[in-house]
Design a protein around this motif. Structure first.
Motif, PDB file in Angstrom:
ATOM      1  N   PHE A  49       0.439  20.123 -57.967  1.00 40.67           N
ATOM      2  CA  PHE A  49       1.739  19.548 -58.312  1.00 40.67           C
ATOM      3  C   PHE A  49       1.668  18.724 -59.605  1.00 40.67           C
ATOM      4  O   PHE A  49       2.657  18.605 -60.321  1.00 40.67           O
ATOM      5  CB  PHE A  49       2.295  18.691 -57.185  1.00 40.67           C
ATOM      6  N   THR A  88       2.131  21.255 -62.180  1.00 38.84           N
ATOM      7  CA  THR A  88       3.527  21.683 -62.141  1.00 38.84           C
ATOM      8  C   THR A  88       4.400  20.691 -62.895  1.00 38.84           C
ATOM      9  O   THR A  88       5.300  21.081 -63.646  1.00 38.84           O
ATOM     10  CB  THR A  88       4.006  21.832 -60.682  1.00 38.84           C
ATOM     11  N   ALA A 126       8.285  27.377 -66.026  1.00 39.87           N
ATOM     12  CA  ALA A 126       8.812  26.161 -65.398  1.00 39.87           C
ATOM     13  C   ALA A 126      10.127  26.411 -64.665  1.00 39.87           C
ATOM     14  O   ALA A 126      10.721  25.473 -64.146  1.00 39.87           O
ATOM     15  CB  ALA A 126       9.016  25.080 -66.462  1.00 39.87           C
ATOM     16  N   VAL A 168       8.363  28.143 -59.952  1.00 36.08           N
ATOM     17  CA  VAL A 168       7.692  27.010 -59.310  1.00 36.08           C
ATOM     18  C   VAL A 168       7.656  27.208 -57.798  1.00 36.08           C
ATOM     19  O   VAL A 168       6.585  27.158 -57.175  1.00 36.08           O
ATOM     20  CB  VAL A 168       8.393  25.679 -59.663  1.00 36.08           C
ATOM     21  N   HIS A 191       4.266  28.943 -55.911  1.00 38.10           N
ATOM     22  CA  HIS A 191       3.493  28.138 -54.956  1.00 38.10           C
ATOM     23  C   HIS A 191       3.500  28.765 -53.558  1.00 38.10           C
ATOM     24  O   HIS A 191       2.462  28.811 -52.887  1.00 38.10           O
ATOM     25  CB  HIS A 191       4.026  26.697 -54.898  1.00 38.10           C
ATOM     26  N   HIS A 204       3.506  31.114 -62.141  1.00 36.98           N
ATOM     27  CA  HIS A 204       3.486  29.661 -62.314  1.00 36.98           C
ATOM     28  C   HIS A 204       2.007  29.261 -62.288  1.00 36.98           C
ATOM     29  O   HIS A 204       1.406  29.171 -61.208  1.00 36.98           O
ATOM     30  CB  HIS A 204       4.275  28.985 -61.192  1.00 36.98           C
ATOM     31  N   PRO A 251      -0.002  26.648 -62.331  1.00 37.02           N
ATOM     32  CA  PRO A 251      -0.595  25.706 -61.381  1.00 37.02           C
ATOM     33  C   PRO A 251      -0.790  26.301 -59.981  1.00 37.02           C
ATOM     34  O   PRO A 251      -1.708  25.919 -59.260  1.00 37.02           O
ATOM     35  CB  PRO A 251       0.404  24.546 -61.347  1.00 37.02           C
ATOM     36  N   ALA A 252       0.064  27.234 -59.603  1.00 34.80           N
ATOM     37  CA  ALA A 252      -0.034  27.840 -58.272  1.00 34.80           C
ATOM     38  C   ALA A 252      -1.271  28.725 -58.130  1.00 34.80           C
ATOM     39  O   ALA A 252      -1.671  29.039 -57.013  1.00 34.80           O
ATOM     40  CB  ALA A 252       1.230  28.650 -57.974  1.00 34.80           C
ATOM     41  N   ALA A 261       7.447  21.543 -53.724  1.00 37.31           N
ATOM     42  CA  ALA A 261       7.921  22.351 -54.857  1.00 37.31           C
ATOM     43  C   ALA A 261       9.425  22.203 -55.054  1.00 37.31           C
ATOM     44  O   ALA A 261       9.900  22.039 -56.181  1.00 37.31           O
ATOM     45  CB  ALA A 261       7.540  23.816 -54.658  1.00 37.31           C
TER      46      ALA A 261
END
Length: 152
Positions: free
Chosen positions: A38, A41, A54, A59, A63, A102, A104-105, A130
């Motif tokens: 997160f 994110t 984004a 997002v 996730h 995404h 970060p996921a 999320a």
């Protein structure tokens, strides 16, 4: 000056949403509200809000998809170096094929498998967190755009 203001406001937006989730976690010790991805994110939704990476769809579904992949591997194949790698690769493939990329996921399958999460993890912190980040970022970025447009 406006660029520095944008950067400062982006950092402040991330501060708000992560602090709120951290307080929720502190006051409800049985529930997890935060996970490390997160933070990454927040970089995207507050720092580069117009990036395709984004978007709310990316997002939330990025996730959810990668977490689900991690949970399937954890419960059906176990945790080994091979399953960690395959789950991560399949999570990335799944985001790309569904057009919900995404970055970060991409860490979620490893996080889920290495910490032996339950299926509830998919709801909280993943879905709740999320969606919270997306809602706060949307409102915050709208206010920020209005504010930046009205200053000279």
């Amino acid at each position: 000056m406006n660029r520095m203001k944008f950067e400062l406001l982006a950092g402040f937006g991330a501060t708000i949403v992560i602090t709120c989730l951290a307080y929720l976690q502190a006051f409800t010790s049985e529930n997890m509200w935060l996970m490390a991805p997160f933070g990454a994110t927040a970089v995207l939704v507050f720092g580069v809000p117009d990036s395709p990476l984004a978007r709310a769809k990316n997002v939330i579904f990025g996730h959810l998809i990668t977490t689900a992949v991690g949970l399937v591997f954890l419960y059906f194949f176990g945790v080994t170096p091979i399953t960690l790698g395959v789950a991560t690769g399949l999570g990335i493939f799944s985001m790309l094929i569904t057009k919900t990329t995404h970055p970060p996921a991409g860490a979620n399958p490893m996080l889920v498998m290495m910490t032996h999460q339950t299926w509830f993890f998919l709801i909280n912190p993943v879905l709740v967190g999320a969606v919270s980040i997306v809602v706060v970022a949307h409102l915050y970025n709208r206010l920020r755009k209005i504010s930046l447009l009205n200053t000279k």
